[in-house]
Enzyme design. Sequence first.
Site, short mmCIF file in Angstrom:
data_model
loop_
_atom_site.label_atom_id
_atom_site.label_comp_id
_atom_site.label_asym_id
_atom_site.label_seq_id
_atom_site.Cartn_x
_atom_site.Cartn_y
_atom_site.Cartn_z
N HIS A 307 -2.00 -19.69 3.85
CA HIS A 307 -3.17 -20.53 3.59
C HIS A 307 -3.77 -20.96 4.91
CE1 HIS A 307 -5.69 -23.67 1.87
NE2 HIS A 307 -5.51 -23.04 0.72
N ASP A 364 -2.27 -19.62 -5.83
CA ASP A 364 -2.41 -18.41 -6.64
C ASP A 364 -1.08 -17.74 -6.97
OD1 ASP A 364 -5.21 -18.44 -6.84
OD2 ASP A 364 -5.39 -17.70 -4.79
N1 ACO Z 1 1.31 -11.62 4.14
C1 ACO Z 1 1.69 -11.22 5.38
N2 ACO Z 1 1.26 -11.78 6.53
C2 ACO Z 1 0.39 -12.77 6.43
C3 ACO Z 1 -0.07 -13.25 5.20
C4 ACO Z 1 0.43 -12.64 4.02
N3 ACO Z 1 0.03 -13.06 2.82
N4 ACO Z 1 -0.96 -14.25 5.40
C5 ACO Z 1 -1.05 -14.40 6.73
N5 ACO Z 1 -0.23 -13.52 7.37
C6 ACO Z 1 0.00 -13.42 8.81
C7 ACO Z 1 -1.20 -12.82 9.54
O1 ACO Z 1 -1.13 -11.43 9.61
C8 ACO Z 1 -1.11 -13.50 10.87
O2 ACO Z 1 -0.07 -12.86 11.60
P1 ACO Z 1 -0.16 -12.75 13.22
O3 ACO Z 1 -0.15 -14.17 13.73
O4 ACO Z 1 1.06 -12.00 13.60
O5 ACO Z 1 -1.43 -12.02 13.53
C9 ACO Z 1 -0.59 -14.91 10.54
O6 ACO Z 1 0.14 -14.75 9.31
C10 ACO Z 1 -1.70 -15.93 10.37
O7 ACO Z 1 -2.55 -15.52 9.31
P2 ACO Z 1 -4.13 -15.48 9.37
O8 ACO Z 1 -4.62 -14.20 8.77
O9 ACO Z 1 -4.63 -15.84 10.72
O10 ACO Z 1 -4.47 -16.68 8.36
P3 ACO Z 1 -5.89 -17.04 7.79
O11 ACO Z 1 -5.93 -18.51 7.76
O12 ACO Z 1 -6.99 -16.33 8.50
O13 ACO Z 1 -5.86 -16.45 6.30
C11 ACO Z 1 -5.24 -16.23 4.03
C12 ACO Z 1 -5.39 -17.19 5.22
C13 ACO Z 1 -6.54 -15.46 3.81
C14 ACO Z 1 -4.96 -17.08 2.80
C15 ACO Z 1 -4.07 -15.26 4.31
O14 ACO Z 1 -2.87 -15.99 4.44
C16 ACO Z 1 -3.93 -14.21 3.23
O15 ACO Z 1 -4.61 -13.18 3.29
N6 ACO Z 1 -3.05 -14.45 2.18
C17 ACO Z 1 -2.92 -13.52 1.08
C18 ACO Z 1 -4.08 -13.67 0.10
C19 ACO Z 1 -4.01 -14.97 -0.68
O16 ACO Z 1 -2.97 -15.32 -1.24
N7 ACO Z 1 -5.16 -15.65 -0.76
C20 ACO Z 1 -5.29 -16.91 -1.53
C21 ACO Z 1 -5.38 -18.09 -0.62
S1 ACO Z 1 -5.48 -19.61 -1.54
C22 ACO Z 1 -7.05 -19.64 -2.09
O17 ACO Z 1 -7.97 -19.11 -1.53
C23 ACO Z 1 -7.31 -20.29 -3.36
#
Ligand code: ACO
Length: 428
Positions: A307, A364
């Site tokens: 998140h 979710d």
């Molecule tokens: N699985 C694996 N790795 C992940 C995940 C995941 N679900 N989420 C984040 N990471 C990793 C990233 O690759 C990044 O790694 P790094 O530091 O080595 O590059 C690190 O964790 C930080 O993540 P970011 O992508 O910078 O986080 P951001 O805040 O941009 O994205 C998001 C947040 C979109 C929710 C992301 O965690 C994601 O894609 N999750 C999966 C989709 C999801 O569940 N979305 C629903 C969110 S809740 C909502 O919108 C109602």
Amino acid sequence: MSEKATLNIHGKSYEFDVITGTENETCIDIQQLRAESGIITMDPGFGNTGSCYSSITYVDGAKGILKYRGYPIEEIAEKASFTETAYLVLYGELPTPQQLREFSSRLREHAPLHTNLEHHFSGFPKEAPPMAILSAMLNLVSCFHPEVLEVPTTGEQFDRTASLLLSKVRTIAAFAYRMASGKPINHPNPNLSYCGNFLHMMFSDPYQEYEVSPVVDKALNLFLVLHADHEQNCSTSTVRVVGSSRANLFSSVAAGVCALWGPLHGGANAAVIAMLEDIKDSGRPLNHYLDRAKDKDDQFKLMGFGHRVYKNFDPRSLILKNQVHEVLKALNIQDGLLDVALELEEATLKDDYFVSRNLYPNVDFYSGILLRAIGIPLNMYTVMFAIGRMPGWIANWKELHDHKQRISRPRQIYTGETTRPFIPLMER
Ligand code: ACO
């Protein structure tokens, strides 16, 4: 004297006000930075940028706190119906019994769709995604109620428009499902509650009225309550950006629906179920999926994890997890996907990649299992999220206007070609 932040750049010094919110959140007000220095700030994804002042929802991502209008989500989830929560989010105060009766009666009054609007559903192809139908129909509704295009943000006209939207979104969603399933539509029943009416429109058959069980009614209320608002996320910011051009409420929330659709945002609730089913059916070990999620060359992510704001845990996911257990037990359902989900969560809690990045289940992760248990079809999951989020979108649209916020217009740093001579076609 108020606190100031100083920026030293190119040999000059600039001072900016430091502003603190009621929960002690702090920001530096850089509104005058460009006018004074010609310099802008860069923050792709706006992870570090405040775009407004708001008194609707407070999130403390480090501590896992979520409050609507000052009330902790745990208390609201336990004590309030979705209708009561919607009133709170919209108007800022809990309703008195009289106010709630009036609000509920307005929602009942606006549930039916204009007959000519109903015909439009049959124009969509059978496979049309319900989120596309929802967004299109929200814009269309306003054409049948032209008075909603010019809506003030207070008074009787606002009350009417807000309840019309809150009520009709539920009817549109149910009709979209019925049409896509090749089933006749069920008109709303004014004797039913907000959730009961939705379930009736979704599942009643001509010869068999759907009987709303208290367990299902409670679970649906809870699902919607937990989705009612979540401050400046992708879809709410979209509603605000569109609304900032003074676009009407209906087109602004229709844009919000499109933003919510994506799998990184609301679309994740359906993607989680697809992922859990794949894990269960493939028979592959969990490590296979964990390794893929960690592999930067692989597009795969653990859906329902991570998140932008919560870096501890998402309080909504804890509430949903408990509710899933309760509902499955009450309805006597064994769902193998819950076992997979629990194993997956446990595995991530022991894995340094997820722990070090604060990747915990978000709203979710367990919500799909709850929706599945109460019979909501998979292609409707993100639509359910949109119904739940409607009070937040309307409240943010209202607040934007109340605050007379400027049109949204970010800046950029240009990285393309500098000026070059144009070469006529024949000479190229
Ligand atoms: N699985 C694996 N790795 C992940 C995940 C995941 N679900 N989420 C984040 N990471 C990793 C990233 O690759 C990044 O790694 P790094 O530091 O080595 O590059 C690190 O964790 C930080 O993540 P970011 O992508 O910078 O986080 P951001 O805040 O941009 O994205 C998001 C947040 C979109 C929710 C992301 O965690 C994601 O894609 N999750 C999966 C989709 C999801 O569940 N979305 C629903 C969110 S809740 C909502 O919108 C109602």
